[in-house]
Design a protein around this motif. Structure first.
Motif, PDB file in Angstrom:
ATOM      1  N   ASN A  14       0.794  -1.138   0.062  1.00 30.03           N
ATOM      2  CA  ASN A  14      -0.038   0.014  -0.137  1.00 30.03           C
ATOM      3  C   ASN A  14       0.853   1.225   0.042  1.00 30.03           C
ATOM      4  OD1 ASN A  14      -2.590   1.294   0.251  1.00 30.03           O
ATOM      5  ND2 ASN A  14      -1.999   1.810   2.161  1.00 30.03           N
ATOM      6  N   ALA A  15       1.963   1.229   0.661  1.00 30.13           N
ATOM      7  CA  ALA A  15       2.875   2.309   0.657  1.00 30.13           C
ATOM      8  C   ALA A  15       3.456   2.751  -0.710  1.00 30.13           C
ATOM      9  CB  ALA A  15       4.242   2.090   1.541  1.00 30.13           C
ATOM     10  N   ARG A  19       2.348   6.283  -2.585  1.00 32.16           N
ATOM     11  CA  ARG A  19       3.535   6.990  -3.173  1.00 32.16           C
ATOM     12  C   ARG A  19       3.386   7.365  -4.641  1.00 32.16           C
ATOM     13  NH1 ARG A  19       6.783  10.962  -3.347  1.00 32.16           N
ATOM     14  NH2 ARG A  19       8.761  10.626  -4.144  1.00 32.16           N
ATOM     15  N   ILE A  20       2.968   6.440  -5.350  1.00 30.49           N
ATOM     16  CA  ILE A  20       2.429   6.879  -6.782  1.00 30.49           C
ATOM     17  C   ILE A  20       1.254   7.697  -7.025  1.00 30.49           C
ATOM     18  CG2 ILE A  20       1.373   5.815  -8.923  1.00 30.49           C
ATOM     19  CD1 ILE A  20       3.170   3.315  -8.230  1.00 30.49           C
ATOM     20  N   GLN A  26       0.792  15.701  -6.654  1.00 25.22           N
ATOM     21  CA  GLN A  26       1.848  16.680  -6.362  1.00 25.22           C
ATOM     22  C   GLN A  26       2.572  17.204  -7.666  1.00 25.22           C
ATOM     23  OE1 GLN A  26       4.029  15.124  -3.096  1.00 25.22           O
ATOM     24  NE2 GLN A  26       2.143  15.127  -1.670  1.00 25.22           N
ATOM     25  N   GLU A  27       3.048  16.214  -8.348  1.00 26.93           N
ATOM     26  CA  GLU A  27       3.885  16.509  -9.518  1.00 26.93           C
ATOM     27  C   GLU A  27       3.028  16.815 -10.466  1.00 26.93           C
ATOM     28  OE1 GLU A  27       6.777  13.994 -11.037  1.00 26.93           O
ATOM     29  OE2 GLU A  27       7.571  13.509  -9.041  1.00 26.93           O
TER      30      GLU A  27
END
Length: 92
Positions: A14-15, A19-20, A26-27
């Motif tokens: 899940n981490a 992150r993706i 954000q990006e």
């Protein structure tokens, strides 16, 4: 829309998914576009395409994910399990 879950219900898996999702938010600033659902889906699909085909990743030796999966020379980084003395499995 379908609910997306990790395959093994593993918090470490899940981490990676989180992150993706964070990178997409954000990006690529996908949350800033106040458009209808059809256009929002198109923006997300284009962002994922850029992420996989054009954006090099430091963890992939500066290759895109697609380039990393197609090559055979560089070993992909993995996070292997390690058993501790008390029998608890920890992801590294």
């Amino acid at each position: 829309m379908k609910t997306s879950m990790t395959e093994k219900y593993d918090p470490y898996e899940n981490a990676v998914a989180e992150r993706i999702n964070g990178i997409l938010k954000q990006e690529f600033n996908i949350a800033k576009y106040e458009v209808n659902l059809k256009i929002k889906k198109q923006i997300i699909n284009e962002s994922i395409k850029i992420y996989n085909q054009e954006r090099p990743h430091l963890s992939n030796h500066m290759l895109t994910p697609n380039q990393m999966h197609k090559q055979c020379k560089i070993e992909m980084k993995t996070y292997k399990s390690k058993k501790l003395n008390n029998g608890v499995i920890v992801q590294l």
